[in-house]
Design a protein around this motif. Structure first.
Motif, short mmCIF file in Angstrom:
data_model
loop_
_atom_site.label_atom_id
_atom_site.label_comp_id
_atom_site.label_asym_id
_atom_site.label_seq_id
_atom_site.Cartn_x
_atom_site.Cartn_y
_atom_site.Cartn_z
N ARG A 5 2.40 -6.25 1.39
CA ARG A 5 1.74 -7.94 0.51
C ARG A 5 0.69 -8.68 0.42
N ILE A 6 -1.14 -8.55 0.57
CA ILE A 6 -2.15 -8.65 0.92
C ILE A 6 -2.09 -10.13 0.14
N ALA A 15 -3.32 -9.69 -3.95
CA ALA A 15 -2.84 -7.70 -4.01
C ALA A 15 -1.65 -7.29 -3.47
N VAL A 16 -1.50 -6.61 -3.90
CA VAL A 16 0.36 -5.87 -3.71
C VAL A 16 -0.58 -4.20 -3.45
N ILE A 17 0.01 -3.61 -2.84
CA ILE A 17 -0.09 -1.89 -2.27
C ILE A 17 1.53 -1.20 -2.60
N HIS A 18 1.86 -0.50 -2.84
CA HIS A 18 2.61 0.42 -3.64
C HIS A 18 2.33 1.77 -3.82
N ASN A 19 2.96 3.12 -2.53
CA ASN A 19 2.26 4.26 -2.78
C ASN A 19 0.70 4.42 -3.78
N GLN A 20 -0.36 3.68 -2.20
CA GLN A 20 -1.64 4.37 -2.52
C GLN A 20 -2.32 4.02 -3.70
N ALA A 52 -12.93 -3.61 -1.08
CA ALA A 52 -12.82 -4.04 0.49
C ALA A 52 -11.83 -4.06 1.81
N GLN A 53 -11.33 -5.23 1.08
CA GLN A 53 -10.84 -6.40 2.01
C GLN A 53 -9.76 -5.45 2.03
N ILE A 54 -8.85 -4.76 0.85
CA ILE A 54 -7.94 -3.72 1.00
C ILE A 54 -7.71 -1.59 1.43
#
Length: 115
Positions: A5-6, A15-20, A52-54
């Motif tokens: 969780r960004i 932003a939320v990142i899961h499984n790319q 870009a940040q992530i």
């Protein structure tokens, strides 16, 4: 199963990142006083910066839901969008008319992208 969780807050994460796959919170314009073209341009700037940040980019966008306050602005929004999207990299997209959180907002975008 990792979930990143960004800039997580009480109400939401940027932003939320899961499984790319990255799910961005709704992006709104930097300049809420601009017309639809200006608001769309600064919203897309924010999308690009957050990607870009992530570790992603606009060429990795999978899907976008675009909310416009008035469908009369659809053509103006599309003119900016079409110039911004990389040729051959257009994501799946939906565009709907919606009542915005603040009356000044003319556009908001919800983005899903590969990381």
């Amino acid at each position: 199963m990792a979930i990143d969780r960004i800039e997580a807050g009480t109400r939401m994460s940027r932003a939320v990142i899961h499984n790319q796959t990255a799910y961005l919170c709704g992006q709104v314009p930097k300049d809420e006083t601009a017309d639809i073209s200006g608001q769309t341009a600064t919203t897309l700037e924010k999308v690009e910066q957050l990607l870009a940040q992530i570790g992603s980019s606009k060429s990795q966008i999978l899907s976008v839901t675009i909310y416009v306050a008035d469908m009369a602005d659809f053509a103006g929004m599309n003119a900016v969008w079409d110039a911004w999207v990389e040729p051959g990299q257009a994501p799946a997209r939906a565009c709907v008319e919606a009542k915005m959180a603040r009356s000044e907002l003319l556009v908001e975008m919800s983005v899903i992208a590969a990381v």
